[in-house]
Design a protein around this motif. Structure first.
Motif, PDB file in Angstrom:
ATOM      1  N   ASN A  24     -62.121  28.087 -19.507  1.00 36.76           N
ATOM      2  CA  ASN A  24     -63.424  28.321 -20.125  1.00 36.76           C
ATOM      3  C   ASN A  24     -63.450  27.643 -21.494  1.00 36.76           C
ATOM      4  O   ASN A  24     -62.761  28.092 -22.415  1.00 36.76           O
ATOM      5  CB  ASN A  24     -63.662  29.828 -20.250  1.00 36.76           C
ATOM      6  CG  ASN A  24     -64.944  30.165 -20.983  1.00 36.76           C
ATOM      7  OD1 ASN A  24     -65.749  29.281 -21.280  1.00 36.76           O
ATOM      8  ND2 ASN A  24     -65.139  31.439 -21.273  1.00 36.76           N
ATOM      9  N   PRO A  25     -64.241  26.604 -21.693  1.00 38.04           N
ATOM     10  CA  PRO A  25     -64.241  25.906 -22.995  1.00 38.04           C
ATOM     11  C   PRO A  25     -64.699  26.784 -24.148  1.00 38.04           C
ATOM     12  O   PRO A  25     -64.310  26.541 -25.296  1.00 38.04           O
ATOM     13  CB  PRO A  25     -65.197  24.728 -22.761  1.00 38.04           C
ATOM     14  CG  PRO A  25     -66.031  25.119 -21.587  1.00 38.04           C
ATOM     15  CD  PRO A  25     -65.182  25.993 -20.741  1.00 38.04           C
TER      16      PRO A  25
ATOM     17  N   SER B 287     -62.068  21.506 -27.795  1.00 36.94           N
ATOM     18  CA  SER B 287     -63.459  21.711 -28.241  1.00 36.94           C
ATOM     19  C   SER B 287     -64.145  20.376 -28.523  1.00 36.94           C
ATOM     20  O   SER B 287     -65.312  20.174 -28.169  1.00 36.94           O
ATOM     21  CB  SER B 287     -63.479  22.588 -29.501  1.00 36.94           C
ATOM     22  OG  SER B 287     -62.934  23.856 -29.245  1.00 36.94           O
ATOM     23  N   LEU B 288     -63.433  19.449 -29.167  1.00 37.08           N
ATOM     24  CA  LEU B 288     -64.020  18.140 -29.469  1.00 37.08           C
ATOM     25  C   LEU B 288     -64.292  17.341 -28.193  1.00 37.08           C
ATOM     26  O   LEU B 288     -65.327  16.668 -28.074  1.00 37.08           O
ATOM     27  CB  LEU B 288     -63.095  17.357 -30.405  1.00 37.08           C
ATOM     28  CG  LEU B 288     -63.055  17.846 -31.862  1.00 37.08           C
ATOM     29  CD1 LEU B 288     -61.985  17.097 -32.660  1.00 37.08           C
ATOM     30  CD2 LEU B 288     -64.415  17.685 -32.526  1.00 37.08           C
TER      31      LEU B 288
ATOM     32  N   ALA C 292     -67.183  26.530 -36.522  1.00 37.03           N
ATOM     33  CA  ALA C 292     -68.585  26.972 -36.513  1.00 37.03           C
ATOM     34  C   ALA C 292     -69.505  25.778 -36.261  1.00 37.03           C
ATOM     35  O   ALA C 292     -70.453  25.864 -35.464  1.00 37.03           O
ATOM     36  CB  ALA C 292     -68.919  27.645 -37.840  1.00 37.03           C
ATOM     37  N   ILE C 293     -69.218  24.657 -36.924  1.00 37.15           N
ATOM     38  CA  ILE C 293     -70.056  23.459 -36.750  1.00 37.15           C
ATOM     39  C   ILE C 293     -69.913  22.903 -35.331  1.00 37.15           C
ATOM     40  O   ILE C 293     -70.916  22.566 -34.676  1.00 37.15           O
ATOM     41  CB  ILE C 293     -69.685  22.401 -37.801  1.00 37.15           C
ATOM     42  CG1 ILE C 293     -70.105  22.881 -39.194  1.00 37.15           C
ATOM     43  CG2 ILE C 293     -70.337  21.055 -37.475  1.00 37.15           C
ATOM     44  CD1 ILE C 293     -69.659  21.980 -40.323  1.00 37.15           C
ATOM     45  N   ILE C 294     -68.685  22.807 -34.851  1.00 37.89           N
ATOM     46  CA  ILE C 294     -68.483  22.272 -33.494  1.00 37.89           C
ATOM     47  C   ILE C 294     -69.176  23.162 -32.459  1.00 37.89           C
ATOM     48  O   ILE C 294     -69.831  22.668 -31.526  1.00 37.89           O
ATOM     49  CB  ILE C 294     -66.976  22.166 -33.175  1.00 37.89           C
ATOM     50  CG1 ILE C 294     -66.314  21.133 -34.083  1.00 37.89           C
ATOM     51  CG2 ILE C 294     -66.761  21.787 -31.708  1.00 37.89           C
ATOM     52  CD1 ILE C 294     -64.800  21.099 -33.952  1.00 37.89           C
TER      53      ILE C 294
ATOM     54  N   SER D  20     -68.149  15.142 -24.518  1.00 41.08           N
ATOM     55  CA  SER D  20     -68.574  14.973 -23.124  1.00 41.08           C
ATOM     56  C   SER D  20     -70.042  15.365 -22.961  1.00 41.08           C
ATOM     57  O   SER D  20     -70.832  14.644 -22.331  1.00 41.08           O
ATOM     58  CB  SER D  20     -67.704  15.835 -22.197  1.00 41.08           C
ATOM     59  OG  SER D  20     -66.347  15.475 -22.310  1.00 41.08           O
ATOM     60  N   LEU D  21     -70.422  16.505 -23.553  1.00 46.17           N
ATOM     61  CA  LEU D  21     -71.818  16.935 -23.474  1.00 46.17           C
ATOM     62  C   LEU D  21     -72.740  15.973 -24.213  1.00 46.17           C
ATOM     63  O   LEU D  21     -73.868  15.706 -23.776  1.00 46.17           O
ATOM     64  CB  LEU D  21     -71.966  18.347 -24.057  1.00 46.17           C
ATOM     65  CG  LEU D  21     -71.367  19.500 -23.245  1.00 46.17           C
ATOM     66  CD1 LEU D  21     -71.531  20.819 -23.994  1.00 46.17           C
ATOM     67  CD2 LEU D  21     -72.035  19.602 -21.881  1.00 46.17           C
TER      68      LEU D  21
END
Length: 255
Positions: free
Chosen positions: A204-205, A232-233, A145-147, A238-239
């Motif tokens: 799709n991430p 996910s990390l 949820a946090i990620i 990257s973003l």
């Protein structure tokens, strides 16, 4: 210390901004998710069995929670920045001596809070219709949820910087966020998809965010949760790097 106080002040300002219109920013997405739950579950409840011992309504709820978290975290940062640009008060946000990282933490932190509040609201309201929702691993649920909230808050920050009008942020929402969300397995397992769409879903991430989150409820998932966590990390980092670099350049903010 001054920087920390400045970060907290900007964070508090962003939280107050969406809290003052709570019916729109928190209530509306919760009602929308409940409508999805009622409509899809009534139509498909007896026709789809995805995980042994898990009803379709139970399966659907984590996906809807994650959809609420992601869409609202994105909306918070993107709408805040574009509103400030249009109102021409962005200068008052940029004027304080905050570092780019401090600016990032305040905006993404507020987006995360909004996403988590919407997600928690959906979960609590869903208990009215499905009183027994299994929880296999609370840590997995909280972690994903946090990620997810932080990732979509970061993506919204990038969109808010790049866009100059509301219709440009709508392009992000309608042509990137919405399709990726609906192809992420919110309403189904990707194992049920034809080969082409199964392959699309694997790149799709958003799928890994949803699947890892759902693993926390049922202990079952389409992909190993450790793989979902790694991807996910990497996506989030990257973003984050892109967002920090864009902030550092001053692109469409200070230029």
């Amino acid at each position: 210390m001054n920087n920390l106080y400045g970060i907290y002040t900007l964070f508090k300002k962003e939280v107050l901004r969406f809290s003052k219109v709570g019916l729109q920013t928190l209530g509306a997405p919760i009602v929308s998710s409940l409508l999805y739950l009622l409509i899809f579950s009534n139509v498909l409840q007896d026709k789809i069995n995805i995980y042994p011992g898990v009803s379709y309504m139970q399966f659907l709820i984590p996906g809807l929670i994650m959809m609420g978290i992601m869409q609202n975290a994105f909306a918070n940062t993107s709408s805040s920045l574009i509103q400030s640009k249009i109102a021409e008060n962005i200068i008052f946000i940029l004027l304080p001596p905050l570092s780019n990282l401090g600016f990032f933490i305040a905006f993404v932190g507020a987006a995360l809070i909004r996403g988590l509040m919407v997600g928690l609201g959906i979960f609590i309201c869903a208990l009215i219709f499905v009183p027994t929702i299994p929880i296999y691993g609370l840590l997995w649920i909280v972690l994903f949820a946090i990620i997810s909230g932080a990732t979509l808050g970061t993506l919204g920050l990038i969109a808010g910087i790049v866009a100059e009008k509301f219709d440009q942020t709508s392009l992000f929402q309608n042509f990137i966020i919405m399709p990726l969300t609906f192809l992420s397995g919110v309403f189904y397992s990707i194992q049920k998809l034809p080969t082409f769409w199964y392959t699309i879903s694997q790149v799709n991430p958003f799928f890994y965010l949803v699947d890892g989150f759902r693993y926390g409820f049922f202990g079952q998932s389409d992909i190993q949760p450790s793989i979902s966590l790694e991807i996910s990390l990497v996506f989030f980092m990257s973003l984050t790097i892109i967002a920090i670099l864009v902030l550092k350049s001053g692109y469409k903010l200070r230029s």
